[in-house]
Write a protein that holds these residues in place. Structure first.
Motif, PDB file in Angstrom:
ATOM      1  N   MET A 115     -10.126  17.625  -2.910  1.00 29.87           N
ATOM      2  CA  MET A 115     -10.571  17.849  -1.554  1.00 29.87           C
ATOM      3  C   MET A 115      -9.361  18.152  -0.670  1.00 29.87           C
ATOM      4  N   GLU A 116      -9.418  19.253   0.052  1.00 27.99           N
ATOM      5  CA  GLU A 116      -8.333  19.627   0.943  1.00 27.99           C
ATOM      6  C   GLU A 116      -8.485  18.875   2.265  1.00 27.99           C
ATOM      7  N   SER A 117      -7.374  18.376   2.782  1.00 27.26           N
ATOM      8  CA  SER A 117      -7.376  17.624   4.027  1.00 27.26           C
ATOM      9  C   SER A 117      -6.955  18.522   5.180  1.00 27.26           C
ATOM     10  N   GLN A 118      -7.732  18.507   6.261  1.00 28.14           N
ATOM     11  CA  GLN A 118      -7.410  19.299   7.439  1.00 28.14           C
ATOM     12  C   GLN A 118      -6.533  18.510   8.396  1.00 28.14           C
ATOM     13  N   ALA A 119      -5.673  19.223   9.118  1.00 32.08           N
ATOM     14  CA  ALA A 119      -4.869  18.594  10.160  1.00 32.08           C
ATOM     15  C   ALA A 119      -5.773  18.260  11.341  1.00 32.08           C
ATOM     16  N   LEU A 120      -5.558  17.094  11.937  1.00 27.45           N
ATOM     17  CA  LEU A 120      -6.320  16.651  13.103  1.00 27.45           C
ATOM     18  C   LEU A 120      -5.367  16.175  14.190  1.00 27.45           C
ATOM     19  N   VAL A 121      -5.797  16.308  15.426  1.00 27.19           N
ATOM     20  CA  VAL A 121      -5.117  15.711  16.559  1.00 27.19           C
ATOM     21  C   VAL A 121      -6.097  14.725  17.184  1.00 27.19           C
ATOM     22  N   VAL A 122      -5.661  13.485  17.353  1.00 24.80           N
ATOM     23  CA  VAL A 122      -6.501  12.419  17.881  1.00 24.80           C
ATOM     24  C   VAL A 122      -5.884  11.937  19.191  1.00 24.80           C
ATOM     25  N   TYR A 123      -6.717  11.751  20.212  1.00 24.30           N
ATOM     26  CA  TYR A 123      -6.260  11.213  21.492  1.00 24.30           C
ATOM     27  C   TYR A 123      -6.709   9.764  21.626  1.00 24.30           C
ATOM     28  N   CYS A 124      -5.811   8.932  22.152  1.00 18.53           N
ATOM     29  CA  CYS A 124      -6.139   7.529  22.387  1.00 18.53           C
ATOM     30  C   CYS A 124      -5.334   7.057  23.592  1.00 18.53           C
ATOM     31  N   THR A 125      -5.996   6.479  24.597  1.00 16.09           N
ATOM     32  CA  THR A 125      -5.283   5.965  25.759  1.00 16.09           C
ATOM     33  C   THR A 125      -4.907   4.503  25.552  1.00 16.09           C
ATOM     34  N   CYS A 126      -3.798   4.098  26.185  1.00 20.71           N
ATOM     35  CA  CYS A 126      -3.289   2.730  26.080  1.00 20.71           C
ATOM     36  C   CYS A 126      -2.940   2.209  27.470  1.00 20.71           C
ATOM     37  N   PRO A 127      -3.004   0.896  27.662  1.00 22.48           N
ATOM     38  CA  PRO A 127      -2.771   0.336  28.990  1.00 22.48           C
ATOM     39  C   PRO A 127      -1.304   0.332  29.438  1.00 22.48           C
ATOM     40  N   ASP A 128      -0.370   0.296  28.480  1.00 25.16           N
ATOM     41  CA  ASP A 128       1.047   0.251  28.856  1.00 25.16           C
ATOM     42  C   ASP A 128       1.918   0.715  27.690  1.00 25.16           C
ATOM     43  N   ARG A 129       3.216   0.842  27.961  1.00 27.49           N
ATOM     44  CA  ARG A 129       4.161   1.374  26.975  1.00 27.49           C
ATOM     45  C   ARG A 129       4.326   0.446  25.767  1.00 27.49           C
ATOM     46  N   VAL A 130       4.319  -0.847  25.993  1.00 27.54           N
ATOM     47  CA  VAL A 130       4.485  -1.805  24.889  1.00 27.54           C
ATOM     48  C   VAL A 130       3.359  -1.637  23.870  1.00 27.54           C
ATOM     49  N   VAL A 131       2.138  -1.591  24.350  1.00 24.89           N
ATOM     50  CA  VAL A 131       0.976  -1.408  23.464  1.00 24.89           C
ATOM     51  C   VAL A 131       1.043  -0.046  22.790  1.00 24.89           C
ATOM     52  N   ALA A 132       1.354   0.997  23.556  1.00 27.82           N
ATOM     53  CA  ALA A 132       1.398   2.358  23.009  1.00 27.82           C
ATOM     54  C   ALA A 132       2.439   2.463  21.893  1.00 27.82           C
ATOM     55  N   GLU A 133       3.622   1.918  22.107  1.00 25.81           N
ATOM     56  CA  GLU A 133       4.665   1.982  21.080  1.00 25.81           C
ATOM     57  C   GLU A 133       4.297   1.166  19.855  1.00 25.81           C
ATOM     58  N   ARG A 134       3.692  -0.007  20.070  1.00 26.98           N
ATOM     59  CA  ARG A 134       3.281  -0.850  18.933  1.00 26.98           C
ATOM     60  C   ARG A 134       2.257  -0.127  18.065  1.00 26.98           C
ATOM     61  N   ILE A 135       1.261   0.491  18.688  1.00 26.30           N
ATOM     62  CA  ILE A 135       0.239   1.223  17.950  1.00 26.30           C
ATOM     63  C   ILE A 135       0.850   2.437  17.261  1.00 26.30           C
ATOM     64  N   ALA A 136       1.653   3.201  17.990  1.00 28.98           N
ATOM     65  CA  ALA A 136       2.270   4.408  17.421  1.00 28.98           C
ATOM     66  C   ALA A 136       3.133   4.069  16.208  1.00 28.98           C
ATOM     67  N   GLU A 137       3.971   3.067  16.339  1.00 24.85           N
ATOM     68  CA  GLU A 137       4.839   2.681  15.226  1.00 24.85           C
ATOM     69  C   GLU A 137       4.039   2.210  14.023  1.00 24.85           C
ATOM     70  N   ALA A 138       2.962   1.460  14.262  1.00 28.31           N
ATOM     71  CA  ALA A 138       2.145   0.952  13.158  1.00 28.31           C
ATOM     72  C   ALA A 138       1.481   2.084  12.387  1.00 28.31           C
ATOM     73  N   LEU A 165      -1.789   8.599  23.840  1.00 29.47           N
ATOM     74  CA  LEU A 165      -1.233   8.841  22.513  1.00 29.47           C
ATOM     75  C   LEU A 165      -1.831  10.136  21.992  1.00 29.47           C
ATOM     76  N   ILE A 166      -0.984  11.033  21.529  1.00 28.02           N
ATOM     77  CA  ILE A 166      -1.425  12.225  20.818  1.00 28.02           C
ATOM     78  C   ILE A 166      -1.003  11.997  19.375  1.00 28.02           C
ATOM     79  N   ILE A 167      -1.980  11.780  18.521  1.00 22.24           N
ATOM     80  CA  ILE A 167      -1.740  11.357  17.135  1.00 22.24           C
ATOM     81  C   ILE A 167      -2.026  12.518  16.197  1.00 22.24           C
TER      82      ILE A 167
END
Length: 86
Positions: free
Chosen positions: A1-24, A58-60
């Protein structure tokens, strides 16, 4: 099965949360890259009240084959009761 590229948007309340989620999700290989965009104002209705909140976006970059795991992990890591995942 071929996997397609996706862009996912997710909002976060602050930089600490955003960086924690992004790094994970990058560390766990659920995303190749995550961009953090500060300075976002979100206007929405929650529990019948108009809300105005400053958030980060977050643009994932991911693949369709891992999207279900990414979505589940975002829901686990996110502090919002109903996180925005588009």
């Amino acid at each position: 099965m071929e996997s397609q590229a996706l862009v996912v948007y997710c909002t976060c309340p602050d930089r600490v949360v955003a960086e924690r989620i992004a790094e994970a999700v990058v560390d766990e290989r659920l995303a190749a890259c995550v961009n953090l965009i500060p300075g976002l104002t979100s206007i929405y209705r929650w529990e019948d009240q108009m809300q105005h909140d400053v958030e980060l976006l977050l643009i994932i970059k991911t693949r369709s084959v891992v999207y279900p795991q990414l979505e589940a992990r975002l829901r686990e890591l996110h502090p919002y009761q109903v996180p925005e995942i588009i």
